[in-house]
Design an enzyme around this catalytic site. Structure first.
Site, short mmCIF file in Angstrom:
data_model
loop_
_atom_site.label_atom_id
_atom_site.label_comp_id
_atom_site.label_asym_id
_atom_site.label_seq_id
_atom_site.Cartn_x
_atom_site.Cartn_y
_atom_site.Cartn_z
N ILE A 67 26.67 83.76 37.86
CA ILE A 67 26.60 81.95 37.59
C ILE A 67 25.90 81.33 38.40
CG2 ILE A 67 28.12 80.37 37.19
CD1 ILE A 67 30.36 82.30 36.58
N ASN B 187 23.74 93.07 36.00
CA ASN B 187 24.30 92.23 37.07
C ASN B 187 24.69 90.76 36.12
OD1 ASN B 187 24.80 91.25 39.99
ND2 ASN B 187 23.76 89.51 38.79
N GLY C 95 22.67 88.51 43.15
CA GLY C 95 21.98 89.72 42.29
C GLY C 95 21.06 89.56 41.47
N ARG D 90 18.46 78.18 39.03
CA ARG D 90 18.59 78.08 40.67
C ARG D 90 19.40 79.43 40.99
NH1 ARG D 90 22.12 76.86 44.02
NH2 ARG D 90 21.97 76.19 45.83
N ASP E 242 26.94 68.27 44.14
CA ASP E 242 27.25 69.68 44.31
C ASP E 242 28.71 69.83 44.81
OD1 ASP E 242 27.31 72.71 44.82
OD2 ASP E 242 25.12 72.35 44.10
#
Length: 493
Positions: free
Chosen positions: A178, A175, A198, A192, A290
């Site tokens: 990112i 797998n 996956g 994280r 984020d």
């Protein structure tokens, strides 16, 4: 689909520079905040990819804003323009649910797709550019890499574009995902990954099958664009990211075995981090600015111990930042939107268009237009969007409109909402559904509600009233005015 002319990241940068899509910056720029500000201004202006050749305090150049325009995303997938990404989506739809040939002519039409499938297996190399320089043991030092510190209140420098390679204990294929990684020290990172991703699933299965044993992990930085984009594309679960990259590229993905474990990494990657996760070793991650435009909460995630750093000679560090849209993930979302449409249409042929507005953080709001065929049809499509691809698990709002509405024009969509919806009758609310961990608006971390909005014209059975007819000028009058419009000279030259 077109075949690519570049085998690695450097080939792609050469192409971008030739097209005026890469800017080399020799001026000294600090990875602490300054690169983020420059990259953000450049992206918002639709500017080029940036290669910072003189990062303050480092000798390794930093690549930013690589996929800062949808056009560069298309180029990275070997396509001439963004609309051509529909072809990528059609191929994925075919691979997800292949239709058997209906006859000889249909077989001939499908041959190009079957030929592309031949490029799916990887090509294993004994030696590779990504292992030209090796650091082991005390020589492992992440602080030698110009890892960006993106926002003032970020906890530490953050790796953002690493392709994390894992394999579950009962799986043949690897797998690629990112996941951002906070720097803890010279050989420690925080991985994280959310529980449904996956890599996290592979780790959970490993811990069950091999309790207490170290979980092998590798992180590739600066892979070729096909492999990078393969890791962010909604490919079928049965297809590996390396295989999909081979389809995009037109030839097999070259990989090499890690020095410390059996994982295979992109042979042409600029940098590879090898190591392991010790079950039970956790650390507080965050806060970080984020893609929502906010700093997220602190939470506990596994610690990745780096035992080896391998890299190319004169390696390039590939990085990005995330912030309030538009940012690079939002641009990727706009481009990949074109890939998603054919995949959805394969399952729901009534769908005309599907749009994830970038200002909706790339996935939190979706607009669907459809050819309505029966009462309640819009609600079926809502449920289909939420359930068909796990990429839409975290989509909070789904707006469904008729095919006379342009899904990508807010004027059209808002008109449909305000004229074709009754808030009580046409709103679907669902509680206790999976929600992005980063969504602090939900009452519980990872669990929240969803809203579906039926902004279609209502059929008999959905309303007891006579439905309004849209105002449309007669075609005869429109044609007449078209002929005399220039002579009227109302708006001037």
């Amino acid at each position: 689909m077109n075949s690519m002319k570049y085998r690695d990241l450097r080939d792609f940068l050469t192409l971008l520079e030739h097209k005026g899509e890469l800017k080399r910056i020799s001026f000294e720029v600090d990875p602490y905040l300054e690169m983020t500000e420059i990259a953000d201004r450049t992206l918002r202006a639709g500017g080029p990819a940036l290669l910072f050749e003189n990062p303050k305090g480092y000798s390794m150049p930093v690549l930013c804003n690589l996929f800062g325009t949808a056009e560069r995303v298309a180029m990275g997938m070997g396509q001439k323009d963004v609309k051509a990404l529909h072809d990528v989506g059609k191929l994925l739809a075919f691979l997800k649910e292949p239709d058997p040939p209906k006859g000889f002519r249909d077989l001939l039409d499908k041959l190009p797709k079957f030929k592309q499938v031949l490029n799916m297996p990887t090509k294993r190399l004994n030696t590779a550019p990504c292992q030209e320089h090796v650091s082991v043991g005390d020589d492992v030092d992440l602080t030698r890499i110009p890892i960006m510190h993106c926002w003032p209140e970020d906890a530490a420098p953050l790796i953002t574009w690493g392709l994390t390679v894992t394999r579950g204990p009962n799986k043949e294929r690897q797998n690629l995902g990112i996941y951002r990684q906070q720097v803890l020290g010279k050989n420690k990172l925080i991985m994280r990954w959310l529980s449904h991703r996956g890599g996290a699933l592979d780790f959970q299965e490993w811990c069950q099958a091999h309790p207490g044993e170290r979980f092998p992990v590798a992180v590739a930085l600066g892979a070729d664009p096909a492999t990078i984009l393969g890791a962010v594309t909604p490919i079928p679960d049965t297809l590996s990211e390396y295989a999909f990259a081979g389809l995009l590229r037109g030839y097999k993905t070259e990989v090499v075995k890690c020095l410390s474990n059996n994982l295979e990494v992109p042979a042409s990657a600029e940098i590879v981090l090898e190591g392991y996760i010790e079950p039970g070793e956790l650390a507080p991650e965050g806060p970080y600015g984020d893609h929502t435009g906010y700093y997220n909460e602190i939470d506990m995630f596994p610690v990745f111990t780096v035992t080896h750093i391998t890299q190319r000679h004169d390696a390039i560090y590939h990085s990005t930042y995330t912030g309030r849209p538009p940012d690079e993930p939002a641009v990727l979302g706009v481009a990949l939107n074109e890939v998603l449409v054919p995949i959805l249409q394969k399952q729901f042929p009534e769908i005309v268009d599907f749009y994830l507005p970038p200002e909706g953080c790339s996935y939190r709001l979706a607009v669907v237009t459809m050819k309505k065929q029966y009462p309640g049809h819009a609600k079926r499509v809502m449920m289909g969007v939420w359930s068909y691809l796990r990429q839409f698990m975290y989509t909070k709002f789904v707006i469904v409109c008729d095919d006379d509405i342009n899904a990508r024009d807010w004027n059209d969509v808002i008109w449909a909402i305000t004229t074709r919806m009754d808030p009580v009758r046409d709103t679907v609310l669902m509680e206790n559904t999976p929600i992005d961990y980063l969504d602090f608006a939900s009452p519980v971390s990872g669990l929240g509600s969803k809203m579906g909005m039926d902004a279609t014209n209502k059929w008999l059975g959905e309303t007891q009233r006579e439905w309004g007819r849209p105002i449309v000028m007669s075609e005869e009058v429109r044609t007449r005015v078209d002929k005399i419009w220039d002579e009227l000279d109302i708006l001037g030259p």
